[in-house]
Design a protein around this motif. Structure first.
Motif, PDB file in Angstrom:
ATOM      1  N   MET A   1       0.830  -1.197   0.000  1.00 19.20           N
ATOM      2  CA  MET A   1       0.000   0.000   0.000  1.00 19.20           C
ATOM      3  C   MET A   1       0.871   1.256   0.000  1.00 19.20           C
ATOM      4  SD  MET A   1      -3.041   1.070  -0.058  1.00 19.20           S
ATOM      5  CE  MET A   1      -4.136   2.325   0.423  1.00 19.20           C
ATOM      6  N   ARG A   2       1.913   1.264   0.824  1.00 18.26           N
ATOM      7  CA  ARG A   2       2.792   2.434   0.894  1.00 18.26           C
ATOM      8  C   ARG A   2       3.496   2.664  -0.446  1.00 18.26           C
ATOM      9  NH1 ARG A   2       5.652   1.585   6.736  1.00 18.26           N
ATOM     10  NH2 ARG A   2       3.735   1.646   7.932  1.00 18.26           N
ATOM     11  N   VAL A   3       3.882   1.573  -1.082  1.00 19.50           N
ATOM     12  CA  VAL A   3       4.567   1.694  -2.375  1.00 19.50           C
ATOM     13  C   VAL A   3       3.624   2.303  -3.404  1.00 19.50           C
ATOM     14  CG1 VAL A   3       5.641   0.403  -4.258  1.00 19.50           C
ATOM     15  CG2 VAL A   3       6.131  -0.220  -1.889  1.00 19.50           C
ATOM     16  N   LEU A   4       2.371   1.885  -3.383  1.00 25.38           N
ATOM     17  CA  LEU A   4       1.382   2.428  -4.319  1.00 25.38           C
ATOM     18  C   LEU A   4       1.212   3.925  -4.109  1.00 25.38           C
ATOM     19  CD1 LEU A   4      -0.765   2.070  -6.498  1.00 25.38           C
ATOM     20  CD2 LEU A   4      -2.385   1.504  -4.691  1.00 25.38           C
ATOM     21  N   LEU A   5       1.099   4.347  -2.868  1.00 24.00           N
ATOM     22  CA  LEU A   5       0.940   5.770  -2.575  1.00 24.00           C
ATOM     23  C   LEU A   5       2.182   6.554  -2.998  1.00 24.00           C
ATOM     24  CD1 LEU A   5      -0.789   5.656   0.916  1.00 24.00           C
ATOM     25  CD2 LEU A   5      -1.812   6.234  -1.271  1.00 24.00           C
ATOM     26  N   LEU A   6       3.349   5.990  -2.780  1.00 15.83           N
ATOM     27  CA  LEU A   6       4.585   6.645  -3.194  1.00 15.83           C
ATOM     28  C   LEU A   6       4.633   6.803  -4.711  1.00 15.83           C
ATOM     29  CD1 LEU A   6       7.408   7.763  -2.576  1.00 15.83           C
ATOM     30  CD2 LEU A   6       8.259   5.425  -2.736  1.00 15.83           C
ATOM     31  N   LEU A   7       4.279   5.739  -5.425  1.00 17.06           N
ATOM     32  CA  LEU A   7       4.283   5.806  -6.885  1.00 17.06           C
ATOM     33  C   LEU A   7       3.269   6.820  -7.400  1.00 17.06           C
ATOM     34  CD1 LEU A   7       4.665   2.040  -7.827  1.00 17.06           C
ATOM     35  CD2 LEU A   7       6.362   3.855  -8.039  1.00 17.06           C
ATOM     36  N   MET A   8       2.112   6.883  -6.765  1.00 14.02           N
ATOM     37  CA  MET A   8       1.100   7.860  -7.171  1.00 14.02           C
ATOM     38  C   MET A   8       1.622   9.278  -6.958  1.00 14.02           C
ATOM     39  SD  MET A   8      -2.363   6.017  -5.762  1.00 14.02           S
ATOM     40  CE  MET A   8      -3.314   7.510  -5.820  1.00 14.02           C
ATOM     41  N   GLY A   9       2.297   9.513  -5.848  1.00 14.30           N
ATOM     42  CA  GLY A   9       2.854  10.829  -5.560  1.00 14.30           C
ATOM     43  C   GLY A   9       3.933  11.212  -6.559  1.00 14.30           C
ATOM     44  N   LEU A  10       4.809  10.270  -6.875  1.00 17.35           N
ATOM     45  CA  LEU A  10       5.872  10.544  -7.842  1.00 17.35           C
ATOM     46  C   LEU A  10       5.306  10.808  -9.231  1.00 17.35           C
ATOM     47  CD1 LEU A  10       8.530   7.910  -6.725  1.00 17.35           C
ATOM     48  CD2 LEU A  10       8.588  10.384  -6.379  1.00 17.35           C
ATOM     49  N   THR A  11       4.262  10.065  -9.595  1.00 13.63           N
ATOM     50  CA  THR A  11       3.623  10.278 -10.887  1.00 13.63           C
ATOM     51  C   THR A  11       2.996  11.663 -10.952  1.00 13.63           C
ATOM     52  OG1 THR A  11       3.169   7.918 -11.082  1.00 13.63           O
ATOM     53  CG2 THR A  11       1.887   9.385 -12.474  1.00 13.63           C
ATOM     54  N   ALA A  12       2.348  12.066  -9.880  1.00 13.22           N
ATOM     55  CA  ALA A  12       1.730  13.395  -9.836  1.00 13.22           C
ATOM     56  C   ALA A  12       2.781  14.492  -9.921  1.00 13.22           C
ATOM     57  CB  ALA A  12       0.903  13.547  -8.565  1.00 13.22           C
ATOM     58  N   MET A  13       3.911  14.289  -9.254  1.00  7.91           N
ATOM     59  CA  MET A  13       4.975  15.286  -9.299  1.00  7.91           C
ATOM     60  C   MET A  13       5.552  15.403 -10.712  1.00  7.91           C
ATOM     61  SD  MET A  13       6.880  14.560  -5.659  1.00  7.91           S
ATOM     62  CE  MET A  13       8.427  15.135  -6.264  1.00  7.91           C
ATOM     63  N   ALA A  14       5.719  14.281 -11.383  1.00  5.08           N
ATOM     64  CA  ALA A  14       6.248  14.298 -12.745  1.00  5.08           C
ATOM     65  C   ALA A  14       5.274  14.992 -13.687  1.00  5.08           C
ATOM     66  CB  ALA A  14       6.531  12.882 -13.220  1.00  5.08           C
ATOM     67  N   ALA A  15       3.994  14.733 -13.510  1.00  4.07           N
ATOM     68  CA  ALA A  15       2.979  15.362 -14.354  1.00  4.07           C
ATOM     69  C   ALA A  15       2.922  16.866 -14.092  1.00  4.07           C
ATOM     70  CB  ALA A  15       1.617  14.726 -14.116  1.00  4.07           C
ATOM     71  N   ALA A  16       3.105  17.264 -12.850  1.00  5.68           N
ATOM     72  CA  ALA A  16       3.041  18.682 -12.502  1.00  5.68           C
ATOM     73  C   ALA A  16       4.196  19.461 -13.128  1.00  5.68           C
ATOM     74  CB  ALA A  16       3.050  18.854 -10.986  1.00  5.68           C
ATOM     75  N   GLN A  17       5.300  18.792 -13.376  1.00  6.32           N
ATOM     76  CA  GLN A  17       6.429  19.473 -13.989  1.00  6.32           C
ATOM     77  C   GLN A  17       6.141  19.795 -15.454  1.00  6.32           C
ATOM     78  OE1 GLN A  17       9.779  16.942 -13.299  1.00  6.32           O
ATOM     79  NE2 GLN A  17       9.844  17.383 -11.120  1.00  6.32           N
ATOM     80  N   ASP A  18       5.284  19.001 -16.086  1.00  2.42           N
ATOM     81  CA  ASP A  18       4.954  19.211 -17.488  1.00  2.42           C
ATOM     82  C   ASP A  18       3.892  20.292 -17.684  1.00  2.42           C
ATOM     83  OD1 ASP A  18       6.733  17.243 -18.179  1.00  2.42           O
ATOM     84  OD2 ASP A  18       5.211  15.682 -18.288  1.00  2.42           O
ATOM     85  N   ASP A  19       2.971  20.394 -16.776  1.00  3.92           N
ATOM     86  CA  ASP A  19       1.836  21.320 -16.900  1.00  3.92           C
ATOM     87  C   ASP A  19       1.847  22.311 -15.742  1.00  3.92           C
ATOM     88  OD1 ASP A  19      -0.390  18.609 -17.814  1.00  3.92           O
ATOM     89  OD2 ASP A  19       1.002  19.745 -19.038  1.00  3.92           O
TER      90      ASP A  19
END
Length: 49
Positions: A1-19
């Motif tokens: 569960m923690r890994v999933l939340l971490l991956l979701m956070g990292l994905t959101a951060m990467a997307a935020a850098q683009d937009d």
């Protein structure tokens, strides 16, 4: 569960850098924008005096 939340956070951060992040304070407008762009809504509930 923690890994999933971490991956979701990292994905959101990467997307935020683009937009640019646009914060909306109108829920109806946010739903309309989310449907039009295919992006999710991030809700933050606060209890402010």
């Amino acid at each position: 569960m923690r890994v999933l939340l971490l991956l979701m956070g990292l994905t959101a951060m990467a997307a935020a850098q683009d937009d640019d992040i646009v914060w909306l304070d109108n829920y109806a407008e946010a739903v309309k924008t989310a449907k039009a762009t295919g992006k999710p809504i991030f809700l933050e509930f606060r209890c402010e005096p």
